[in-house]
Write a protein that holds these residues in place. Structure first.
Motif, PDB file in Angstrom:
ATOM      1  N   HIS A  58      77.764 120.856 159.431  1.00 44.75           N
ATOM      2  CA  HIS A  58      78.413 120.657 160.737  1.00 44.75           C
ATOM      3  C   HIS A  58      79.052 119.274 160.822  1.00 44.75           C
ATOM      4  CE1 HIS A  58      75.858 123.956 162.809  1.00 44.75           C
ATOM      5  NE2 HIS A  58      77.060 124.408 162.525  1.00 44.75           N
ATOM      6  N   LEU A  59      78.367 118.288 160.292  1.00 47.46           N
ATOM      7  CA  LEU A  59      78.906 116.931 160.301  1.00 47.46           C
ATOM      8  C   LEU A  59      80.178 116.859 159.460  1.00 47.46           C
ATOM      9  CD1 LEU A  59      78.469 114.092 161.318  1.00 47.46           C
ATOM     10  CD2 LEU A  59      77.017 113.662 159.337  1.00 47.46           C
ATOM     11  N   ARG A  60      80.188 117.540 158.328  1.00 44.06           N
ATOM     12  CA  ARG A  60      81.393 117.564 157.483  1.00 44.06           C
ATOM     13  C   ARG A  60      82.558 118.204 158.236  1.00 44.06           C
ATOM     14  NH1 ARG A  60      81.143 121.021 152.191  1.00 44.06           N
ATOM     15  NH2 ARG A  60      79.007 120.465 152.606  1.00 44.06           N
ATOM     16  N   GLU A  61      82.299 119.308 158.930  1.00 49.27           N
ATOM     17  CA  GLU A  61      83.350 119.971 159.708  1.00 49.27           C
ATOM     18  C   GLU A  61      83.841 119.091 160.851  1.00 49.27           C
ATOM     19  OE1 GLU A  61      81.668 123.646 161.015  1.00 49.27           O
ATOM     20  OE2 GLU A  61      81.436 124.410 158.980  1.00 49.27           O
ATOM     21  N   SER A  62      82.922 118.403 161.509  1.00 45.08           N
ATOM     22  CA  SER A  62      83.295 117.539 162.627  1.00 45.08           C
ATOM     23  C   SER A  62      84.168 116.375 162.161  1.00 45.08           C
ATOM     24  CB  SER A  62      82.047 117.000 163.324  1.00 45.08           C
ATOM     25  OG  SER A  62      81.311 118.057 163.895  1.00 45.08           O
ATOM     26  N   VAL A  63      83.819 115.780 161.036  1.00 43.32           N
ATOM     27  CA  VAL A  63      84.622 114.678 160.511  1.00 43.32           C
ATOM     28  C   VAL A  63      85.998 115.187 160.093  1.00 43.32           C
ATOM     29  CG1 VAL A  63      84.800 113.005 158.627  1.00 43.32           C
ATOM     30  CG2 VAL A  63      82.657 113.253 159.874  1.00 43.32           C
ATOM     31  N   ALA A  64      86.066 116.385 159.528  1.00 44.06           N
ATOM     32  CA  ALA A  64      87.363 116.959 159.144  1.00 44.06           C
ATOM     33  C   ALA A  64      88.238 117.170 160.380  1.00 44.06           C
ATOM     34  CB  ALA A  64      87.164 118.263 158.394  1.00 44.06           C
ATOM     35  N   LEU A  65      87.649 117.667 161.455  1.00 47.85           N
ATOM     36  CA  LEU A  65      88.407 117.854 162.702  1.00 47.85           C
ATOM     37  C   LEU A  65      88.861 116.512 163.265  1.00 47.85           C
ATOM     38  CD1 LEU A  65      86.304 120.628 164.468  1.00 47.85           C
ATOM     39  CD2 LEU A  65      88.624 120.850 163.546  1.00 47.85           C
TER      40      LEU A  65
END
Length: 97
Positions: free
Chosen positions: A44-51
């Motif tokens: 989730h953290l990886r997805e949030s940083v990508a966004l």
């Protein structure tokens, strides 16, 4: 630091975290509830940083100061104000109540 530099730093730290979680998962195993939660949180953290990386240029551009508009010092043409009322004072041909 600029937004781009900060995001690059966050991405580097996140990559280190993902590698560490992968090594920990190999040691402990991925079947436990706690390890699955850590893996899901990391994803989730990886997805949030990508966004955040996608929207950061838009946000930075929105915060940029708008271009200044030059206003001339020459007086306006008085005929522009012929058909207007003095705001708050009423019309010229009527009396206040």
């Amino acid at each position: 630091m600029s937004v781009h530099d900060e995001l690059t730093s966050v991405q580097r730290c996140l990559d280190d975290l993902i590698r560490s979680v992968g090594r920990l998962e190999k040691e402990i195993g991925s079947g436990g509830l706690e390890m699955r939660r850590v893996r899901v949180d990391t994803d989730h953290l990886r997805e949030s940083v990508a966004l955040l990386r996608e929207t950061a240029p838009v946000v930075a551009a929105a915060r940029k100061r708008p271009d200044l508009v030059t206003i001339s010092d020459t007086p306006y043409d008085p005929s522009l104000w012929v058909d207007t009322d003095d705001e708050g004072l009423g019309a010229r041909d009527r009396h206040a109540p």
